[in-house]
Design a protein around this motif. Sequence first.
Motif, short mmCIF file in Angstrom:
data_model
loop_
_atom_site.label_atom_id
_atom_site.label_comp_id
_atom_site.label_asym_id
_atom_site.label_seq_id
_atom_site.Cartn_x
_atom_site.Cartn_y
_atom_site.Cartn_z
N ALA A 87 0.84 -1.20 0.00
CA ALA A 87 0.00 0.00 0.00
C ALA A 87 0.88 1.25 0.00
O ALA A 87 0.63 2.20 -0.75
CB ALA A 87 -0.92 -0.01 1.21
N ALA A 88 1.93 1.24 0.82
CA ALA A 88 2.79 2.42 0.92
C ALA A 88 3.56 2.64 -0.38
O ALA A 88 3.76 3.77 -0.82
CB ALA A 88 3.75 2.26 2.10
N GLU A 89 3.98 1.55 -1.00
CA GLU A 89 4.79 1.67 -2.21
C GLU A 89 3.94 2.14 -3.39
O GLU A 89 4.38 2.98 -4.19
CB GLU A 89 5.45 0.33 -2.52
CG GLU A 89 6.64 0.48 -3.43
CD GLU A 89 7.42 -0.80 -3.60
OE1 GLU A 89 7.02 -1.83 -3.04
OE2 GLU A 89 8.44 -0.76 -4.29
N LEU A 90 2.73 1.61 -3.49
CA LEU A 90 1.84 2.04 -4.57
C LEU A 90 1.53 3.51 -4.44
O LEU A 90 1.52 4.25 -5.43
CB LEU A 90 0.53 1.23 -4.52
CG LEU A 90 0.51 -0.05 -5.34
CD1 LEU A 90 -0.81 -0.77 -5.13
CD2 LEU A 90 0.73 0.25 -6.82
N ALA A 91 1.29 3.94 -3.20
CA ALA A 91 0.92 5.34 -2.99
C ALA A 91 2.11 6.27 -3.20
O ALA A 91 1.99 7.33 -3.80
CB ALA A 91 0.36 5.52 -1.58
N GLY A 92 3.28 5.85 -2.72
CA GLY A 92 4.43 6.77 -2.69
C GLY A 92 5.33 6.68 -3.91
O GLY A 92 5.98 7.66 -4.27
N GLU A 93 5.41 5.49 -4.55
CA GLU A 93 6.39 5.32 -5.63
C GLU A 93 5.72 4.94 -6.95
O GLU A 93 6.39 4.72 -7.96
CB GLU A 93 7.44 4.27 -5.23
CG GLU A 93 8.20 4.70 -3.98
CD GLU A 93 9.31 3.73 -3.59
OE1 GLU A 93 9.81 3.01 -4.47
OE2 GLU A 93 9.67 3.70 -2.40
N GLY A 94 4.40 4.80 -6.91
CA GLY A 94 3.66 4.55 -8.14
C GLY A 94 3.98 3.22 -8.80
O GLY A 94 3.87 3.07 -10.01
N GLY A 95 4.41 2.22 -8.03
CA GLY A 95 4.67 0.90 -8.62
C GLY A 95 5.04 -0.06 -7.52
O GLY A 95 5.27 0.33 -6.39
N LEU A 96 5.10 -1.36 -7.87
CA LEU A 96 5.39 -2.38 -6.87
C LEU A 96 6.68 -3.10 -7.20
O LEU A 96 6.96 -3.37 -8.36
CB LEU A 96 4.27 -3.43 -6.86
CG LEU A 96 3.04 -3.14 -6.02
CD1 LEU A 96 2.09 -4.33 -6.11
CD2 LEU A 96 3.42 -2.90 -4.57
N SER A 97 7.46 -3.39 -6.18
CA SER A 97 8.66 -4.21 -6.36
C SER A 97 8.46 -5.45 -5.49
O SER A 97 7.91 -5.35 -4.40
CB SER A 97 9.87 -3.42 -5.89
OG SER A 97 10.97 -4.27 -5.69
N PRO A 98 8.88 -6.64 -5.97
CA PRO A 98 8.70 -7.82 -5.12
C PRO A 98 9.63 -7.73 -3.91
O PRO A 98 10.80 -8.07 -3.98
CB PRO A 98 9.07 -8.99 -6.03
CG PRO A 98 9.85 -8.42 -7.13
CD PRO A 98 9.50 -6.96 -7.24
N ARG A 99 9.09 -7.20 -2.81
CA ARG A 99 9.95 -6.88 -1.69
C ARG A 99 9.97 -7.99 -0.64
O ARG A 99 10.82 -8.04 0.21
CB ARG A 99 9.49 -5.56 -1.07
CG ARG A 99 10.59 -4.78 -0.44
CD ARG A 99 10.19 -3.34 -0.23
NE ARG A 99 10.19 -2.52 -1.42
CZ ARG A 99 11.27 -2.22 -2.15
NH1 ARG A 99 12.44 -2.73 -1.85
NH2 ARG A 99 11.16 -1.44 -3.19
N VAL A 100 8.98 -8.87 -0.68
CA VAL A 100 8.96 -10.00 0.24
C VAL A 100 8.87 -11.26 -0.61
O VAL A 100 8.18 -11.28 -1.62
CB VAL A 100 7.77 -9.90 1.23
CG1 VAL A 100 7.77 -11.07 2.18
CG2 VAL A 100 7.82 -8.59 2.00
N SER A 101 9.59 -12.29 -0.22
CA SER A 101 9.69 -13.51 -1.02
C SER A 101 8.35 -14.14 -1.34
O SER A 101 7.46 -14.14 -0.51
CB SER A 101 10.48 -14.55 -0.25
OG SER A 101 11.73 -14.07 0.05
N PRO A 102 8.22 -14.75 -2.52
CA PRO A 102 7.07 -15.61 -2.77
C PRO A 102 7.25 -16.92 -1.99
O PRO A 102 8.37 -17.35 -1.71
CB PRO A 102 7.13 -15.87 -4.27
CG PRO A 102 8.54 -15.62 -4.67
CD PRO A 102 9.14 -14.68 -3.66
#
Lengths: 295, 67
Positions: free
Chosen positions: A161-176
């Motif tokens: 939620a924070a990344e979408l709002a602040g950086e306008g995109g998602l990075s896989p930050r936690v492992s699948p």
Amino acid sequence: MTSPPTIFDRALLRKRRDRAAAGFAAHDFLVREAAERLADRLGDVTRRFPLALDLGCHTGEVAEAIVGRAGIARVIQCDLSPAMAARAAANCHPTLAADEEALPFAEASVDVVVSALSLHWVNDLPGTLVQVRRVLKPDGLFLAAMLGGETLKELRACLQAAELAGEGGLSPRVSPFADVRDLGALMQRAGFALPVVDAETLTVTYGDPMRLLADLRGMGETNAVAEQRRTVSRRATLLEALRLYEERFADGEGRLPATFHLLTMTGWAPHPSQQKPLAPGSAAFSLADVLAKPM
Amino acid sequence: MNDRVPGIDPKLMEILVCPVSKGPLRYDPEHQELISERAGLAYPVRDGIPIMLPDEARSLEDSEIGK
């Protein structure tokens, strides 16, 4: 044949574990908990396993928990990180550095293979399972706990939620993570008899979300996903995620729950003495005859 | 069967193979390395701990094979 996908950066994982080794004792509660649970399960098995192999030994927590259970006398410990292995060696069990994806053990050489919280970092889990089955003697046991898909669901939701709002995109930050049903199928495909996979949930509560991040770093469990953004996450994004964590998840006393989803795999190297389904057509009674009889 | 290696548990040496070729290993006491001739790799032994990581292994020179 195509090679398996590279999901995790194993060199980065090794670096994380090397760095975590010296201070691991301050952050080992989760590995100790998983090791105790594996030891309890071994206590329920009547067979004896003189020689055990621990895959991803961290600093020796599993050996400490399982020696004496189910007849285990010695534990060969290995870890991807030479620094972790060097610390584990202090308990005087034979220790080496080895990669779970390329096991250096002869066929049919150990009685039981155990693993606590390491296999969720393996890229080629089917390949690793096949190698584990080969290392086991006939009727040998594989018993492993790894982190599953619900792990850190609170933190992940807030980071997204924070990344979408602040950086306008998602990075896989936690492992699948793997899923219970996938794991069962993988074990069967790897040739294990009587495979069982079950899931448990552990909830750890934190007063300060920074402590959770410190524990993850201290365990060497921070993100090692190969495709992550190489840029450092913006500090503002991280702070926003932690703010959301408190806003959405804090309990009545302001404490924050962190979910750890523990998947446990059990399987046996095949042996003629094990229970099996009967061959088709070998039934002595016909179901039709039984059903045709008047009640 | 592998050589006996001082400082390494004999039971471990008995079951240790090359992670790449799954072939046997020979101990080189001078360089403290476990040699896999089949894979052409030498794995270091540091403080009695075999480092069986293909990334850490040294590739053997032609002259070292078959010694």
